[in-house]
Design a protein around this motif. Structure first.
Motif, PDB file in Angstrom:
ATOM      1  N   ASN A  28      -5.150 -36.162  59.795  1.00 51.12           N
ATOM      2  CA  ASN A  28      -5.885 -37.360  60.206  1.00 51.12           C
ATOM      3  C   ASN A  28      -5.547 -37.750  61.644  1.00 51.12           C
ATOM      4  OD1 ASN A  28      -7.117 -37.628  57.691  1.00 51.12           O
ATOM      5  ND2 ASN A  28      -5.475 -38.915  56.878  1.00 51.12           N
ATOM      6  N   LEU A  29      -4.249 -37.635  62.001  1.00 49.07           N
ATOM      7  CA  LEU A  29      -3.834 -37.970  63.351  1.00 49.07           C
ATOM      8  C   LEU A  29      -4.461 -37.017  64.366  1.00 49.07           C
ATOM      9  CD1 LEU A  29      -2.170 -39.378  65.518  1.00 49.07           C
ATOM     10  CD2 LEU A  29      -0.200 -37.984  64.842  1.00 49.07           C
ATOM     11  N   ILE A  30      -4.457 -35.735  64.047  1.00 51.79           N
ATOM     12  CA  ILE A  30      -5.028 -34.756  64.980  1.00 51.79           C
ATOM     13  C   ILE A  30      -6.526 -34.994  65.185  1.00 51.79           C
ATOM     14  CG2 ILE A  30      -5.593 -32.305  65.259  1.00 51.79           C
ATOM     15  CD1 ILE A  30      -2.808 -31.719  64.004  1.00 51.79           C
TER      16      ILE A  30
ATOM     17  N   LYS B 163      -8.132 -35.874  68.822  1.00 54.11           N
ATOM     18  CA  LYS B 163      -9.242 -35.110  69.403  1.00 54.11           C
ATOM     19  C   LYS B 163     -10.380 -36.041  69.818  1.00 54.11           C
ATOM     20  CE  LYS B 163      -8.434 -30.650  67.163  1.00 54.11           C
ATOM     21  NZ  LYS B 163      -8.919 -29.634  66.186  1.00 54.11           N
ATOM     22  N   GLY B 164     -10.646 -37.050  68.997  1.00 54.06           N
ATOM     23  CA  GLY B 164     -11.672 -38.032  69.340  1.00 54.06           C
ATOM     24  C   GLY B 164     -11.281 -38.842  70.565  1.00 54.06           C
ATOM     25  N   MET B 165     -10.012 -39.211  70.648  1.00 57.64           N
ATOM     26  CA  MET B 165      -9.510 -39.971  71.802  1.00 57.64           C
ATOM     27  C   MET B 165      -9.579 -39.122  73.068  1.00 57.64           C
ATOM     28  SD  MET B 165      -6.344 -41.657  69.664  1.00 57.64           S
ATOM     29  CE  MET B 165      -5.259 -42.000  71.044  1.00 57.64           C
TER      30      MET B 165
ATOM     31  N   TYR C 188       0.296 -28.449  78.322  1.00 60.64           N
ATOM     32  CA  TYR C 188      -0.048 -29.539  77.394  1.00 60.64           C
ATOM     33  C   TYR C 188      -1.353 -29.221  76.667  1.00 60.64           C
ATOM     34  CZ  TYR C 188       3.410 -32.628  79.668  1.00 60.64           C
ATOM     35  OH  TYR C 188       4.555 -33.209  80.151  1.00 60.64           O
ATOM     36  N   LYS C 189      -2.325 -28.795  77.442  1.00 63.02           N
ATOM     37  CA  LYS C 189      -3.657 -28.510  76.885  1.00 63.02           C
ATOM     38  C   LYS C 189      -3.590 -27.385  75.846  1.00 63.02           C
ATOM     39  CE  LYS C 189      -8.370 -27.671  78.560  1.00 63.02           C
ATOM     40  NZ  LYS C 189      -9.176 -27.417  79.792  1.00 63.02           N
ATOM     41  N   LYS C 190      -2.831 -26.339  76.158  1.00 63.85           N
ATOM     42  CA  LYS C 190      -2.672 -25.204  75.239  1.00 63.85           C
ATOM     43  C   LYS C 190      -2.023 -25.653  73.938  1.00 63.85           C
ATOM     44  CE  LYS C 190      -0.307 -20.721  74.947  1.00 63.85           C
ATOM     45  NZ  LYS C 190       0.570 -19.762  75.684  1.00 63.85           N
ATOM     46  N   THR C 191      -0.961 -26.446  74.043  1.00 64.88           N
ATOM     47  CA  THR C 191      -0.256 -26.929  72.851  1.00 64.88           C
ATOM     48  C   THR C 191      -1.148 -27.866  72.040  1.00 64.88           C
ATOM     49  OG1 THR C 191       1.861 -26.779  74.015  1.00 64.88           O
ATOM     50  CG2 THR C 191       1.812 -28.132  72.027  1.00 64.88           C
ATOM     51  N   PHE C 192      -1.888 -28.718  72.729  1.00 69.54           N
ATOM     52  CA  PHE C 192      -2.780 -29.646  72.031  1.00 69.54           C
ATOM     53  C   PHE C 192      -3.841 -28.894  71.231  1.00 69.54           C
ATOM     54  CE2 PHE C 192      -6.493 -32.545  71.904  1.00 69.54           C
ATOM     55  CZ  PHE C 192      -5.901 -33.602  71.225  1.00 69.54           C
ATOM     56  N   ARG C 193      -4.382 -27.827  71.789  1.00 72.44           N
ATOM     57  CA  ARG C 193      -5.418 -27.046  71.099  1.00 72.44           C
ATOM     58  C   ARG C 193      -4.858 -26.323  69.876  1.00 72.44           C
ATOM     59  NH1 ARG C 193      -8.836 -24.446  76.214  1.00 72.44           N
ATOM     60  NH2 ARG C 193     -10.169 -26.273  76.560  1.00 72.44           N
ATOM     61  N   GLN C 194      -3.553 -26.028  69.888  1.00 74.86           N
ATOM     62  CA  GLN C 194      -2.939 -25.380  68.723  1.00 74.86           C
ATOM     63  C   GLN C 194      -2.906 -26.322  67.521  1.00 74.86           C
ATOM     64  OE1 GLN C 194       0.866 -24.181  70.293  1.00 74.86           O
ATOM     65  NE2 GLN C 194       0.064 -22.314  71.228  1.00 74.86           N
ATOM     66  N   ALA C 195      -2.881 -27.627  67.801  1.00 74.75           N
ATOM     67  CA  ALA C 195      -2.986 -28.677  66.777  1.00 74.75           C
ATOM     68  C   ALA C 195      -2.006 -28.475  65.619  1.00 74.75           C
ATOM     69  CB  ALA C 195      -4.417 -28.749  66.250  1.00 74.75           C
ATOM     70  N   LYS C 196      -0.750 -28.261  65.940  1.00 72.32           N
ATOM     71  CA  LYS C 196       0.265 -28.115  64.898  1.00 72.32           C
ATOM     72  C   LYS C 196       0.541 -29.450  64.229  1.00 72.32           C
ATOM     73  CE  LYS C 196       2.632 -24.187  67.004  1.00 72.32           C
ATOM     74  NZ  LYS C 196       3.918 -23.675  67.527  1.00 72.32           N
ATOM     75  N   TYR C 197       0.945 -29.386  62.978  1.00 71.88           N
ATOM     76  CA  TYR C 197       1.245 -30.612  62.235  1.00 71.88           C
ATOM     77  C   TYR C 197       2.674 -31.078  62.544  1.00 71.88           C
ATOM     78  CZ  TYR C 197      -2.955 -29.707  59.442  1.00 71.88           C
ATOM     79  OH  TYR C 197      -4.259 -29.500  59.032  1.00 71.88           O
ATOM     80  N   ASP C 198       2.945 -31.297  63.803  1.00 72.61           N
ATOM     81  CA  ASP C 198       4.257 -31.825  64.196  1.00 72.61           C
ATOM     82  C   ASP C 198       4.128 -32.613  65.490  1.00 72.61           C
ATOM     83  OD1 ASP C 198       4.651 -30.108  66.514  1.00 72.61           O
ATOM     84  OD2 ASP C 198       5.214 -28.488  65.155  1.00 72.61           O
ATOM     85  N   ILE C 199       5.236 -33.137  65.975  1.00 69.34           N
ATOM     86  CA  ILE C 199       5.243 -34.071  67.099  1.00 69.34           C
ATOM     87  C   ILE C 199       4.807 -33.415  68.409  1.00 69.34           C
ATOM     88  CG2 ILE C 199       7.651 -33.684  67.784  1.00 69.34           C
ATOM     89  CD1 ILE C 199       5.816 -37.108  67.517  1.00 69.34           C
ATOM     90  N   SER C 200       4.799 -32.082  68.484  1.00 75.03           N
ATOM     91  CA  SER C 200       4.382 -31.415  69.725  1.00 75.03           C
ATOM     92  C   SER C 200       2.930 -31.736  70.069  1.00 75.03           C
ATOM     93  CB  SER C 200       4.578 -29.894  69.621  1.00 75.03           C
ATOM     94  OG  SER C 200       3.711 -29.343  68.646  1.00 75.03           O
TER      95      SER C 200
END
Length: 317
Positions: free
Chosen positions: A12-14, A18-20, A286-298
């Motif tokens: 839900n957070l991810i 993504k919307g933000m 940052y962009k690369k990590t964000f696109r991976q969308a892991k279920y953790d604080i990264s």
């Protein structure tokens, strides 16, 4: 148990993040902004391209724009916090301690110079009413004793008080205090991370910050090697050669040396500002990590990194 909580809340957070992120400026928007030669046209584009800045005044100053951007960041932090476990909330707070440090630096400059702009007071009040609640009222502080009282409510009390106990505020170099606080910020953030993906992200950021700091301290402050070593962030992530780098004085030699490190790809572009190259590289991480969308604080850290990068790019246009 923590993994179970994350697997339930992070999807839900991810989706929310993504919307933000979709409402933020993109690279084409920044290219258009860079072509502008006056504040009115810049503000006009910001209003048209950013949902968050639609109410910006055509003649808003750079400081007023920065305040509005901080409002967006504060709003984002409040939205994100609702989805996080207690441990991840602590990490989220550690990510924005740099803004808490900025509050203290603005008040110390107020005491040192006897004045402060109203927009900075407004900004301090927003941060302390929304995020750093324990610091509410700090904007009214006018002397060292009062600032020490507020410092007790932070994790960097010892750094503030040690500096103030050994320096006359009117004659002191606040840049040196700011360097100590920034060093604390990065070390504290890294040492309290709980995933390898987040450590990779912040470890890379620290390596690159150390490069920038060494460059600045040599070029603008003419600091000795021993002085520089006092302020380097003590986290060697992938850059294991800081002492060798500190020993080099010539800018071209520094670049050639960096081309032999893990970050060599950053410095292959000729004739471009060192800090711009690093900022671009870090944004892509940052962009690369964000696109991976892991279920953790990264994922949260990467979103905030892009957020901060956007603020920095806009106010530096």
């Amino acid at each position: 148990m923590l993994k179970l909580v994350n697997s339930l809340k992070y999807p839900n957070l991810i989706a929310k993040l993504k919307g933000m992120n979709a409402k933020n400026l993109n690279s084409k928007d920044f290219e258009e902004l860079l072509k502008q030669n006056n504040i009115v046209s810049i503000n006009s584009i910001l209003k048209a391209k950013s949902y968050h800045l639609k109410n910006l005044d055509d003649n808003s100053s750079r400081e007023e724009i920065e305040n509005e951007l901080d409002n967006i960041l504060i709003d984002d932090i409040e939205k994100i916090e609702k989805y996080l476990s207690n441990k991840d909330k602590e990490i989220l707070f550690n990510c924005v301690v740099d803004y808490e440090i900025k509050v203290f630096m603005d008040i110390l400059k107020k005491i040192k110079y006897g004045k402060i702009e109203q927009n900075k007071i407004d900004n301090i009040n927003k941060w302390t009413s929304k995020i750093f609640n324990k610091l509410q009222g700090i904007a009214r502080v006018n002397n060292i004793n009062e600032i020490k009282i507020y410092s007790k409510k932070t994790a960097f009390e010892n750094i503030i008080n040690s500096f103030l106990d050994t320096n006359n505020i009117e004659e002191s170099n606040l840049f040196l205090l700011e360097m100590q606080l920034d060093k604390f910020y990065f070390e504290n953030l890294f040492n309290n991370l709980n995933t390898e993906s987040s450590k990779k992200l912040i470890g890379t950021k620290i390596d690159l910050e150390n490069i920038i700091w060494i460059y600045r301290m040599k070029k603008y402050y003419n600091m000795t090697e021993e002085e520089i070593k006092k302020y380097i962030i003590e986290v060697d992530y992938n850059l294991k050669c800081l002492n060798e780098l500190i020993a080099i004085d010539d800018y071209k030699q520094i670049i050639e040396f960096l081309k032999k490190t893990k970050y060599k790809e950053i410095f292959e572009t000729e004739n471009e500002n060192l800090e711009i190259l690093i900022r671009k590289y870090m944004y892509n991480q940052y962009k690369k990590t964000f696109r991976q969308a892991k279920y953790d604080i990264s994922t949260v850290i990467s979103y905030l990194g892009m957020d901060k990068n956007q603020i920095e790019n806009i106010i530096n246009i």
